[in-house]
Write an enzyme that holds these catalytic residues in place. Structure first.
Site, PDB file in Angstrom:
ATOM      1  N   GLU A 279       0.742  -1.181   0.083  1.00 35.23           N
ATOM      2  CA  GLU A 279      -0.140   0.162   0.045  1.00 35.23           C
ATOM      3  C   GLU A 279       1.010   1.132   0.017  1.00 35.23           C
ATOM      4  O   GLU A 279       2.035   1.335   0.510  1.00 35.23           O
ATOM      5  CB  GLU A 279      -0.884   0.009   1.266  1.00 35.23           C
ATOM      6  CG  GLU A 279      -0.381   0.061   2.645  1.00 35.23           C
ATOM      7  CD  GLU A 279      -1.062   0.161   3.767  1.00 35.23           C
ATOM      8  OE1 GLU A 279      -2.082   0.894   3.616  1.00 35.23           O
ATOM      9  OE2 GLU A 279      -0.949  -0.735   4.584  1.00 35.23           O
ATOM     10  N   ASP A 316      -5.966   2.155   0.373  1.00 33.34           N
ATOM     11  CA  ASP A 316      -6.424   2.776   1.457  1.00 33.34           C
ATOM     12  C   ASP A 316      -7.218   3.999   1.282  1.00 33.34           C
ATOM     13  O   ASP A 316      -6.303   5.189   0.832  1.00 33.34           O
ATOM     14  CB  ASP A 316      -5.402   2.919   2.545  1.00 33.34           C
ATOM     15  CG  ASP A 316      -5.740   3.025   3.914  1.00 33.34           C
ATOM     16  OD1 ASP A 316      -6.445   4.187   4.288  1.00 33.34           O
ATOM     17  OD2 ASP A 316      -5.362   2.226   4.798  1.00 33.34           O
ATOM     18  N   GLN A 342      -9.240  -0.473   2.144  1.00 34.46           N
ATOM     19  CA  GLN A 342      -9.347  -0.258   3.823  1.00 34.46           C
ATOM     20  C   GLN A 342      -9.996   1.340   3.559  1.00 34.46           C
ATOM     21  O   GLN A 342      -9.709   2.213   2.773  1.00 34.46           O
ATOM     22  CB  GLN A 342      -7.887  -0.077   4.573  1.00 34.46           C
ATOM     23  CG  GLN A 342      -7.581  -1.556   4.747  1.00 34.46           C
ATOM     24  CD  GLN A 342      -6.376  -1.874   5.423  1.00 34.46           C
ATOM     25  OE1 GLN A 342      -5.311  -0.682   5.333  1.00 34.46           O
ATOM     26  NE2 GLN A 342      -6.124  -2.723   6.320  1.00 34.46           N
ATOM     27  N   GLU A 378     -10.790   0.311   8.924  1.00 36.89           N
ATOM     28  CA  GLU A 378      -9.631   0.470   9.584  1.00 36.89           C
ATOM     29  C   GLU A 378      -9.626   1.915   9.966  1.00 36.89           C
ATOM     30  O   GLU A 378      -8.790   2.913   9.777  1.00 36.89           O
ATOM     31  CB  GLU A 378      -8.431   0.138   8.783  1.00 36.89           C
ATOM     32  CG  GLU A 378      -7.060  -0.018   9.465  1.00 36.89           C
ATOM     33  CD  GLU A 378      -5.959   0.099   8.602  1.00 36.89           C
ATOM     34  OE1 GLU A 378      -4.928  -0.796   8.889  1.00 36.89           O
ATOM     35  OE2 GLU A 378      -5.776   0.770   7.681  1.00 36.89           O
TER      36      GLU A 378
END
Length: 402
Positions: A279, A316, A342, A378
């Site tokens: 990521e 993310d 996420q 998250e």
């Protein structure tokens, strides 16, 4: 009778047959949904396509039932086709054969099953593409490293299950014996979908293990520590944190080492049926020395690696929104290259609705992008975790309007 080879060849042939059938039925559902939404009489497709290259037994037998939304009587179960796909992908992993279409079909069958269709006829797959289960049913996970922190770690699993989660993810489970983590997982009836490779000193301000050229042996050891956890917990993805590069003059060498370590990780995990992800992390949280901080860097590395089935991006939303990305555009454009998503709100990494992002739009984009993986909450709850889940009601409302 056709002889296919030595002992075991017949089973392989059967798996190949079922792989063709299951993928065919999924493609048929997509075609029927497209025809209906485009204003074509889908009930006439089997007749129109009969005898051509597109013709098949599923088209003639299941196609009319999909077109008419006639799901009874149940001929066979979605569960059966999912079992066949699990056998196919397990066989492929064992002989190191890439089967991206089967992997995608398996994820879609799982998603359909989780929406309550496991014991129903595969004709119901058309509902995924015609206003049914497929579009709204995001596969949500709770990240137990940030959520439910008001509880001891091993008690967080049951709490997540009580709140309706069916899966969890864990950043670094290594402080707990793998048997204890697995027991908590099994007792709660949850699935663990993702863990990270140990990152060394990264969480304490260091460069981490994945990119410094002189720490390759440490990274390899960390990967070997990770693999037993990944296997025991049954994860579908293992994430690698690129880390920091303190000296910009060494950036090229660090990127080269990162790519070598990603390839090493994939070589160890792909035979186990596990996807390697990595990521991009924002420069506010990790600092200006974050080695991979932009979506451009992340997707460029993926392209350079050239292994789109074994290595994917972990996208993310929180990190990329802080880097001023159009996250909806990124997800829509790169869904096929993303292995895990996420999310958290910005600027403080709280639950959706605590900050600036339009999660109604984000969730709708994910649902319509073709991405079939898990979507991980998250975030750092602004109150007791269970009281911060109101965003899921908004997700349900959004699903009904899509």
């Amino acid at each position: 009778v056709t002889r296919m080879g030595d002992v075991g060849a017949g089973q392989v042939t059967k798996v190949c047959n079922q792989m063709l059938v299951t993928c065919n039925v999924m493609a048929l559902a997509e075609v029927m949904g497209l025809a209906h939404r485009a204003g074509v009489d889908a009930t006439r497709l089997p007749v129109a396509l009969k005898g051509g290259f597109a013709d098949s037994i599923p088209l003639q037998l299941t196609g009319p039932r999909m077109a008419a939304k006639d799901f009874t009587p149940v001929k066979w179960h979605v569960r059966t086709l999912l079992k066949d796909l699990n056998m196919a992908t397990a066989l492929a992993a064992g002989v190191d054969a890439p089967v991206p279409m089967a992997e995608c079909a398996r994820a879609l069958y799982e998603r359909h099953g989780e929406s309550g269709y496991l014991s129903q006829d595969p004709a119901t797959l058309v509902e995924m593409h015609d206003g049914g289960s497929g579009k709204p049913a995001l596969r949500l996970t709770a990240n137990l490293s940030l959520m439910y922190c008001e509880l001891p770690f091993l008690e967080r699993f049951a709490a997540a299950r009580r709140d309706g989660f069916e899966a969890v993810e864990i950043q670094f489970p290594y402080d707990h014996p793998v048997g204890n983590v697995r027991a908590a997982l099994e007792e709660s009836g949850l699935r663990c979908v993702l863990i990270n490779v140990p990152s060394g000193d990264l969480m304490h301000g260091g460069e981490g293990l994945a990119s410094p050229p002189d720490r390759k042996a440490e990274f390899a050891a960390a990967l070997e520590k990770c693999i037993p956890y990944a296997q025991a917990l049954g994860v579908s993805c293992v994430n690698v944190l690129p880390g920091r590069c303190a000296d910009a003059g060494h950036r090229a060498a660090y990127l080269s080492a990162l790519k070598e370590n990603l390839q090493l990780t994939a070589s160890r995990l792909a035979p186990l049926g596990i996807t390697t992800t990595f990521e991009a992390i924002n420069t506010r949280d990790l600092g200006a020395t974050s080695l991979v901080s932009t979506a451009e860097d992340m997707f460029r590395i993926l392209e350079e690696l050239g292994d789109p089935h074994a290595i994917k991006a972990q996208y993310d939303v929180y990190h990329m929104a802080l880097m001023h990305r159009d996250v909806c555009n990124d997800i829509a454009r790169h869904a096929a290259s993303i292995g895990h998503i996420q999310f958290a709100d910005i600027p403080h990494r709280g639950e959706p609705g605590s900050g600036l992002l339009d999660f109604r739009k984000i969730f709708s984009t994910i649902a319509s992008s073709g991405y079939a993986g898990w979507v991980g909450a998250e975030y750092r709850p602004t109150a007791a975790t269970s009281s911060t889940l109101g965003w899921r009601r908004g997700l349900a409302a959004n699903a009904k309007s899509c």
